[in-house]
Write a protein that holds these residues in place. Sequence first.
Motif, PDB file in Angstrom:
ATOM      1  N   LEU A  46       0.963  -1.104   0.029  1.00  0.00           N
ATOM      2  CA  LEU A  46      -0.015  -0.026  -0.021  1.00  0.00           C
ATOM      3  C   LEU A  46       0.654   1.420   0.184  1.00  0.00           C
ATOM      4  O   LEU A  46       0.337   2.536   0.110  1.00  0.00           O
ATOM      5  CB  LEU A  46      -0.952  -0.137   1.259  1.00  0.00           C
ATOM      6  CG  LEU A  46      -1.972  -0.884   1.410  1.00  0.00           C
ATOM      7  CD1 LEU A  46      -2.923  -0.957   2.368  1.00  0.00           C
ATOM      8  CD2 LEU A  46      -2.887  -1.124   0.078  1.00  0.00           C
ATOM      9  N   ASN A  47       2.283   1.080  -0.145  1.00  0.00           N
ATOM     10  CA  ASN A  47       3.219   2.116  -0.123  1.00  0.00           C
ATOM     11  C   ASN A  47       2.949   3.203  -1.236  1.00  0.00           C
ATOM     12  O   ASN A  47       3.399   2.778  -2.260  1.00  0.00           O
ATOM     13  CB  ASN A  47       4.688   1.603   0.041  1.00  0.00           C
ATOM     14  CG  ASN A  47       4.901   0.561  -0.708  1.00  0.00           C
ATOM     15  OD1 ASN A  47       4.331   0.016  -1.172  1.00  0.00           O
ATOM     16  ND2 ASN A  47       6.260   0.107  -0.528  1.00  0.00           N
ATOM     17  N   LEU A  48       2.242   4.136  -1.155  1.00  0.00           N
ATOM     18  CA  LEU A  48       1.738   5.032  -2.073  1.00  0.00           C
ATOM     19  C   LEU A  48       3.048   6.091  -2.269  1.00  0.00           C
ATOM     20  O   LEU A  48       3.361   6.540  -3.626  1.00  0.00           O
ATOM     21  CB  LEU A  48       0.618   5.693  -1.963  1.00  0.00           C
ATOM     22  CG  LEU A  48      -0.117   6.532  -3.200  1.00  0.00           C
ATOM     23  CD1 LEU A  48      -0.179   5.752  -4.325  1.00  0.00           C
ATOM     24  CD2 LEU A  48      -1.401   7.294  -2.373  1.00  0.00           C
ATOM     25  N   MET A  49       3.172   6.685  -1.315  1.00  0.00           N
ATOM     26  CA  MET A  49       4.306   7.836  -1.326  1.00  0.00           C
ATOM     27  C   MET A  49       5.149   7.702   0.114  1.00  0.00           C
ATOM     28  O   MET A  49       4.026   7.319   1.095  1.00  0.00           O
ATOM     29  CB  MET A  49       3.943   9.076  -1.941  1.00  0.00           C
ATOM     30  CG  MET A  49       2.780   9.741  -1.132  1.00  0.00           C
ATOM     31  SD  MET A  49       2.235  11.283  -2.138  1.00  0.00           S
ATOM     32  CE  MET A  49       1.067  11.984  -0.768  1.00  0.00           C
ATOM     33  N   PRO A  50       5.949   8.381   0.310  1.00  0.00           N
ATOM     34  CA  PRO A  50       6.602   8.625   1.899  1.00  0.00           C
ATOM     35  C   PRO A  50       5.634   8.894   2.872  1.00  0.00           C
ATOM     36  O   PRO A  50       4.992  10.112   2.694  1.00  0.00           O
ATOM     37  CB  PRO A  50       7.580   9.529   1.706  1.00  0.00           C
ATOM     38  CG  PRO A  50       8.200   9.160   0.313  1.00  0.00           C
ATOM     39  CD  PRO A  50       7.109   8.841  -0.449  1.00  0.00           C
TER      40      PRO A  50
END
Length: 148
Positions: A46-50
Amino acid sequence: MLRHKLIHPQISSILAAAGHHSSVLIADGNYPAASKRGPRAELISLNLMPGVPTCNQVLEAVLSAVPIEAIQTMKTEDSGPYALDGDPPVWDDYRKTIQDEGLSLELEPIDKWDFYKAVTTEDHVLTIQTADQQRYANILLTVGVRMD
């Protein structure tokens, strides 16, 4: 449409099939999710952006959907570059989320290497990889029993 907060179809499906004692890892952005997981565990990134989403946001969604009987965290190191004085700030966020869900569970910190061992068992069914950048944000949930 589902009524609880968790609406991700694949995560919902895995949790629906999980039974008592199954474990679910909500991993921060630094966790080696490709190599440290159970042999049957599915990985959902689910790591979309930092920083989006955080482990605590995923915890809130998961707690709304499935009974949890135990919550383990990775114990902080006493020395070295990742050492902290006291609990990581994210643990207070977890405690509030757990309390807001009406649960009386305590966080159970376990040694880093024991944490990795706990994740790589046959009972581990799901890793949800977030983009959380906080140190020691990994959290391992043990599925409980529905009592109602």
